[in-house]
Design a protein around this motif. Structure first.
Motif, PDB file in Angstrom:
ATOM      1  N   MET A 281       0.794  -1.253  -0.046  1.00  0.00           N
ATOM      2  CA  MET A 281      -0.111  -0.047   0.188  1.00  0.00           C
ATOM      3  C   MET A 281       0.825   1.240   0.059  1.00  0.00           C
ATOM      4  O   MET A 281       0.430   2.382  -0.266  1.00  0.00           O
ATOM      5  CB  MET A 281      -1.044   0.019   1.301  1.00  0.00           C
ATOM      6  CG  MET A 281      -1.992  -1.196   1.245  1.00  0.00           C
ATOM      7  SD  MET A 281      -3.224  -1.200   2.374  1.00  0.00           S
ATOM      8  CE  MET A 281      -2.399  -1.782   3.675  1.00  0.00           C
TER       9      MET A 281
ATOM     10  N   ARG B 174      -1.153   6.250  -8.385  1.00  0.00           N
ATOM     11  CA  ARG B 174      -2.235   6.763  -8.042  1.00  0.00           C
ATOM     12  C   ARG B 174      -3.538   6.088  -8.273  1.00  0.00           C
ATOM     13  O   ARG B 174      -4.618   5.578  -7.642  1.00  0.00           O
ATOM     14  CB  ARG B 174      -2.288   8.267  -8.318  1.00  0.00           C
ATOM     15  CG  ARG B 174      -3.686   8.851  -7.955  1.00  0.00           C
ATOM     16  CD  ARG B 174      -4.358   8.711  -6.668  1.00  0.00           C
ATOM     17  NE  ARG B 174      -3.499   9.202  -5.702  1.00  0.00           N
ATOM     18  CZ  ARG B 174      -3.701  10.529  -5.078  1.00  0.00           C
ATOM     19  NH1 ARG B 174      -4.568  11.379  -5.498  1.00  0.00           N
ATOM     20  NH2 ARG B 174      -2.950  10.970  -4.147  1.00  0.00           N
TER      21      ARG B 174
ATOM     22  N   LEU C 195      -3.567   2.895  -8.541  1.00  0.00           N
ATOM     23  CA  LEU C 195      -3.624   1.497  -7.800  1.00  0.00           C
ATOM     24  C   LEU C 195      -3.884   2.109  -6.243  1.00  0.00           C
ATOM     25  O   LEU C 195      -3.860   1.162  -5.552  1.00  0.00           O
ATOM     26  CB  LEU C 195      -2.186   0.903  -7.880  1.00  0.00           C
ATOM     27  CG  LEU C 195      -1.944   0.453  -9.149  1.00  0.00           C
ATOM     28  CD1 LEU C 195      -0.564   0.061  -9.260  1.00  0.00           C
ATOM     29  CD2 LEU C 195      -2.974  -0.928  -9.436  1.00  0.00           C
ATOM     30  N   GLU C 196      -4.102   3.412  -5.981  1.00  0.00           N
ATOM     31  CA  GLU C 196      -4.518   3.867  -4.816  1.00  0.00           C
ATOM     32  C   GLU C 196      -3.262   3.685  -4.001  1.00  0.00           C
ATOM     33  O   GLU C 196      -3.286   3.534  -2.608  1.00  0.00           O
ATOM     34  CB  GLU C 196      -5.572   3.319  -3.903  1.00  0.00           C
ATOM     35  CG  GLU C 196      -6.993   3.539  -4.551  1.00  0.00           C
ATOM     36  CD  GLU C 196      -8.236   3.041  -3.527  1.00  0.00           C
ATOM     37  OE1 GLU C 196      -8.249   3.568  -2.510  1.00  0.00           O
ATOM     38  OE2 GLU C 196      -8.693   2.011  -4.247  1.00  0.00           O
ATOM     39  N   LEU C 197      -1.933   3.760  -4.272  1.00  0.00           N
ATOM     40  CA  LEU C 197      -0.771   3.615  -3.456  1.00  0.00           C
ATOM     41  C   LEU C 197      -0.392   4.767  -2.868  1.00  0.00           C
ATOM     42  O   LEU C 197      -0.635   5.796  -3.815  1.00  0.00           O
ATOM     43  CB  LEU C 197       0.370   2.872  -4.515  1.00  0.00           C
ATOM     44  CG  LEU C 197      -0.023   1.589  -5.006  1.00  0.00           C
ATOM     45  CD1 LEU C 197       1.147   1.399  -6.012  1.00  0.00           C
ATOM     46  CD2 LEU C 197       0.359   0.474  -3.923  1.00  0.00           C
ATOM     47  N   TYR C 198      -0.067   4.739  -1.621  1.00  0.00           N
ATOM     48  CA  TYR C 198       0.400   6.091  -1.080  1.00  0.00           C
ATOM     49  C   TYR C 198       2.056   6.357  -1.511  1.00  0.00           C
ATOM     50  O   TYR C 198       2.806   5.469  -1.068  1.00  0.00           O
ATOM     51  CB  TYR C 198       0.414   5.880   0.535  1.00  0.00           C
ATOM     52  CG  TYR C 198       0.455   7.363   1.283  1.00  0.00           C
ATOM     53  CD1 TYR C 198      -0.689   7.932   1.398  1.00  0.00           C
ATOM     54  CD2 TYR C 198       1.547   7.791   1.458  1.00  0.00           C
ATOM     55  CE1 TYR C 198      -0.789   9.166   1.967  1.00  0.00           C
ATOM     56  CE2 TYR C 198       1.687   9.034   2.022  1.00  0.00           C
ATOM     57  CZ  TYR C 198       0.425   9.617   2.342  1.00  0.00           C
ATOM     58  OH  TYR C 198       0.656  10.901   2.990  1.00  0.00           O
ATOM     59  N   GLN C 199       2.051   7.287  -2.017  1.00  0.00           N
ATOM     60  CA  GLN C 199       3.587   7.503  -2.895  1.00  0.00           C
ATOM     61  C   GLN C 199       4.348   8.630  -2.199  1.00  0.00           C
ATOM     62  O   GLN C 199       3.859   9.784  -2.327  1.00  0.00           O
ATOM     63  CB  GLN C 199       3.289   7.658  -4.280  1.00  0.00           C
ATOM     64  CG  GLN C 199       2.475   6.416  -5.005  1.00  0.00           C
ATOM     65  CD  GLN C 199       2.286   6.619  -6.418  1.00  0.00           C
ATOM     66  OE1 GLN C 199       3.246   6.058  -7.243  1.00  0.00           O
ATOM     67  NE2 GLN C 199       1.469   7.519  -6.834  1.00  0.00           N
TER      68      GLN C 199
ATOM     69  N   ASP D 136       2.157  11.731  -3.090  1.00  0.00           N
ATOM     70  CA  ASP D 136       1.366  12.029  -1.820  1.00  0.00           C
ATOM     71  C   ASP D 136       2.455  12.965  -0.720  1.00  0.00           C
ATOM     72  O   ASP D 136       1.811  13.400   0.178  1.00  0.00           O
ATOM     73  CB  ASP D 136       1.119  10.860  -0.990  1.00  0.00           C
ATOM     74  CG  ASP D 136      -0.288   9.972  -1.901  1.00  0.00           C
ATOM     75  OD1 ASP D 136      -1.325  10.877  -1.700  1.00  0.00           O
ATOM     76  OD2 ASP D 136      -0.099   9.034  -2.346  1.00  0.00           O
TER      77      ASP D 136
ATOM     78  N   LYS E 159      -2.673  15.401   3.933  1.00  0.00           N
ATOM     79  CA  LYS E 159      -1.941  14.129   3.828  1.00  0.00           C
ATOM     80  C   LYS E 159      -2.443  12.521   3.922  1.00  0.00           C
ATOM     81  O   LYS E 159      -1.794  11.883   3.434  1.00  0.00           O
ATOM     82  CB  LYS E 159      -0.405  14.189   4.399  1.00  0.00           C
ATOM     83  CG  LYS E 159      -0.642  14.060   6.164  1.00  0.00           C
ATOM     84  CD  LYS E 159       0.656  14.086   6.886  1.00  0.00           C
ATOM     85  CE  LYS E 159       0.235  14.226   8.298  1.00  0.00           C
ATOM     86  NZ  LYS E 159       1.484  14.525   9.202  1.00  0.00           N
TER      87      LYS E 159
ATOM     88  N   ARG F 255      -4.605   9.596   3.576  1.00  0.00           N
ATOM     89  CA  ARG F 255      -5.761   8.919   2.768  1.00  0.00           C
ATOM     90  C   ARG F 255      -6.156   7.537   3.473  1.00  0.00           C
ATOM     91  O   ARG F 255      -5.376   6.920   4.038  1.00  0.00           O
ATOM     92  CB  ARG F 255      -5.211   8.604   1.322  1.00  0.00           C
ATOM     93  CG  ARG F 255      -5.059   9.931   0.485  1.00  0.00           C
ATOM     94  CD  ARG F 255      -4.842   9.659  -0.984  1.00  0.00           C
ATOM     95  NE  ARG F 255      -3.669   9.143  -1.479  1.00  0.00           N
ATOM     96  CZ  ARG F 255      -3.461   7.749  -2.053  1.00  0.00           C
ATOM     97  NH1 ARG F 255      -4.660   7.178  -2.215  1.00  0.00           N
ATOM     98  NH2 ARG F 255      -2.300   7.334  -2.293  1.00  0.00           N
TER      99      ARG F 255
ATOM    100  N   ARG G  22      -8.026   3.711   2.703  1.00  0.00           N
ATOM    101  CA  ARG G  22      -8.214   2.881   1.558  1.00  0.00           C
ATOM    102  C   ARG G  22      -8.556   1.562   2.102  1.00  0.00           C
ATOM    103  O   ARG G  22      -8.208   1.162   3.208  1.00  0.00           O
ATOM    104  CB  ARG G  22      -7.272   2.906   0.536  1.00  0.00           C
ATOM    105  CG  ARG G  22      -5.950   2.006   0.944  1.00  0.00           C
ATOM    106  CD  ARG G  22      -4.961   1.699  -0.047  1.00  0.00           C
ATOM    107  NE  ARG G  22      -5.229   0.490  -0.591  1.00  0.00           N
ATOM    108  CZ  ARG G  22      -4.765  -0.103  -1.707  1.00  0.00           C
ATOM    109  NH1 ARG G  22      -3.955   0.286  -2.367  1.00  0.00           N
ATOM    110  NH2 ARG G  22      -5.305  -1.391  -2.131  1.00  0.00           N
TER     111      ARG G  22
ATOM    112  N   VAL H 287      -7.598   0.997   6.010  1.00  0.00           N
ATOM    113  CA  VAL H 287      -6.458   1.443   6.711  1.00  0.00           C
ATOM    114  C   VAL H 287      -6.212   2.900   6.402  1.00  0.00           C
ATOM    115  O   VAL H 287      -6.759   3.285   5.389  1.00  0.00           O
ATOM    116  CB  VAL H 287      -5.178   0.584   6.118  1.00  0.00           C
ATOM    117  CG1 VAL H 287      -5.057  -0.678   6.599  1.00  0.00           C
ATOM    118  CG2 VAL H 287      -5.189   0.776   4.681  1.00  0.00           C
TER     119      VAL H 287
ATOM    120  N   LEU I  13      -3.621   5.827   5.720  1.00  0.00           N
ATOM    121  CA  LEU I  13      -2.053   5.926   5.006  1.00  0.00           C
ATOM    122  C   LEU I  13      -1.674   7.348   5.047  1.00  0.00           C
ATOM    123  O   LEU I  13      -2.363   8.380   4.999  1.00  0.00           O
ATOM    124  CB  LEU I  13      -2.165   5.457   3.655  1.00  0.00           C
ATOM    125  CG  LEU I  13      -2.555   3.852   3.238  1.00  0.00           C
ATOM    126  CD1 LEU I  13      -2.515   3.808   1.780  1.00  0.00           C
ATOM    127  CD2 LEU I  13      -1.561   3.094   4.166  1.00  0.00           C
ATOM    128  N   ALA I  14      -0.460   7.514   5.681  1.00  0.00           N
ATOM    129  CA  ALA I  14       0.413   8.710   5.822  1.00  0.00           C
ATOM    130  C   ALA I  14       1.819   8.556   5.386  1.00  0.00           C
ATOM    131  O   ALA I  14       2.312   7.316   5.473  1.00  0.00           O
ATOM    132  CB  ALA I  14       0.133   9.295   7.187  1.00  0.00           C
TER     133      ALA I  14
END
Lengths: 374, 92
Positions: A55, A78, A80-84, A107, B13, B15, B17, B26, B28-29
């Protein structure tokens, strides 16, 4: 054993970088490892990682901004909803490009600085870069992205923690990572120039703790203790092949960015799907779980906390990756670490030594001695 | 300090998901992922940047037929813990 699920992909997009830090995490032979993955390969790697449960993605290197296709990779992440998170020196970057990356789905930004002021930071980086980093930090905030400042700590900058904290406040960082050098790769080659004294560590640690208390809720202050001084090994990568997958510029997949140094078989994402690598690559399974552990790890009540420490450090110092991490005070090889500490018995510490020299990049790997600029 | 009158929102910041392995939500940060329990998810999804903590808690209490006082206390405890880590912010 059964493979756990990974949470984070560390995408090392290139080893190229404008900076020349003496503790660089690139492989010693990085100039012989080329950027072999095309945009489509990275996009597939992100998709395969997300399917495995990843993730979080850290886009790093080297300097990831040196890849022209970074925005295309981020746009796919994005979807894929990945936090980058972009991990960068800030060189080269323009405000327009950063805005484009944010719009593509970036992000967060983690920006490195090498010290608290321009002259010292540029000397450690081996490149004039500090003034530009200041501009980059401002753009990150203006564009509404969270900013982490990361500083690798060593002998030459450990005495400047209060100034570094003040700088992070001035630049609007939400998070400050004060990360003591890990002595692997280039940092091990330059260890004699980088290792601080225990007094430096103790003072910096107290200063960081005071800042953490003062800034609670405004800025997070992390102080990553150096395992050379704690007598306890780090929970390296939260355990071998447990939460992280690293993919390097040449496509090699690893459980940790330094694992290529170990004499194990490593598969390449150009030839294998990531889920097959994660589950079946013998290198990933070599130190998963506890079956590999020797004594004193095997019966230690901390084995589920530190996972036996760092396999790469065990290999780098003893030649055997299955030894107990010499950073552990209980390790039979602990003298390899304790004797290296400046000002302690049996060291060759030279007082008044010059600041850490940038490694001679592109040469054959030096031995465990200080390298000088080429 | 989160009070019943505070208006609280997720930090920009952050999100949320779904974790495709566990099916759970979860948070996410940067450098962080928190697995949320069902009540935390309900609170965070109810934060709209306009209603106060008390109003959000009252709405949740009504939906779940639970005592408003207890839900309000739990909501404040959750949001305070997240505020300490700058994962939520008080809307001025």
């Amino acid at each position: 054993m059964t493979a756990p699920r990974p949470y984070t992909l560390v995408a090392e997009l290139t080893y190229r970088c404008a900076l020349r830090c003496g503790y660089c995490s690139n492989p010693l032979d990085w100039t012989e490892r080329h950027d072999a993955l095309a945009t489509a390969d990275w996009i597939r790697v992100l998709s395969e990682a997300e399917a495995l449960g990843v993730m979080q993605v850290t886009l790093t290197g080297g300097e990831p901004l040196l890849r022209d296709d970074l925005d295309a990779i981020v746009a796919h992440g994005r979807r894929l909803e990945l936090y980058q998170t972009l991990i960068t020196s800030g060189v080269p970057l323009t405000r327009a490009r950063l805005a484009g990356l944010r719009d593509a789905g970036l992000d967060a930004v983690q920006l490195s600085i090498q010290d608290a002021d321009e002259t010292r930071s540029d000397r450690i980086a081996g490149t004039r870069s500090f003034a530009h980093k200041r501009a980059v930090a401002a753009w990150v905030r203006e564009l509404g992205l969270p900013l982490t400042l990361n500083v690798v700590l060593h002998r030459a900058n450990l005495d400047h923690v209060p100034e570094i904290v003040a700088l992070a406040e001035e630049w609007g960082a939400e998070r400050l990572e004060l990360a003591n050098t890990q002595y692997l790769g280039w940092a091990l080659a330059n260890r004699d120039s980088l290792l601080p004294t225990r007094a430096q560590i103790d003072r910096a640690r107290a200063e960081a703790a005071a800042a953490r208390t003062r800034l609670k809720g405004r800025m997070e202050v992390l102080f990553v203790l150096p395992d050379y001084f704690t007598g306890r090994p780090k929970a390296c990568m939260d355990g071998w092949a447990r939460r992280f997958i690293v993919v390097g510029p040449d496509g090699t997949a690893l459980p940790c960015h330094a694992a290529h140094t170990l004499p194990l078989e490593w598969w390449n994402v150009r030839e294998h799907a990531l889920n097959a690598i994660w589950r079946d690559n013998p290198g990933f399974n070599a130190y998963r779980g506890e079956d590999w552990m020797p004594e004193p790890c095997r019966s230690c009540d901390r084995r589920a906390l530190d996972f036996g420490g760092c396999r790469c450090q065990a290999f780098a110092l003893t030649g055997d990756a299955a030894r107990t991490d010499p950073a552990c005070a209980l390790a039979p090889d602990h003298a390899l670490v304790s004797n290296a500490r400046p000002g302690e018995p049996d060291t060759q510490y030279r007082r008044g030594a010059p600041p850490p020299a940038p490694p001679a990049r592109g040469r054959k790997a030096p031995g465990p001695r200080v390298t000088t600029p080429g | 300090m989160i009070a019943p009158e505070s208006v609280v929102a997720l930090a920009p910041k952050v999100r949320l998901r779904e974790d495709r392995i566990t099916g759970r939500t979860v948070l996410l940060a940067p450098e962080r992922g928190l697995e949320l329990n069902a009540s935390a998810v309900a609170v965070l999804k109810a934060l709209d940047g306009t209603r106060s903590v008390r109003e959000v808690a009252a709405a949740l209490a009504a939906t779940h037929a639970a005592p408003a006082e207890r839900i309000e206390a739990e909501t404040i405890a959750l949001l305070s813990a997240l505020a300490e880590r700058a994962l939520v912010r008080i809307v001025p």
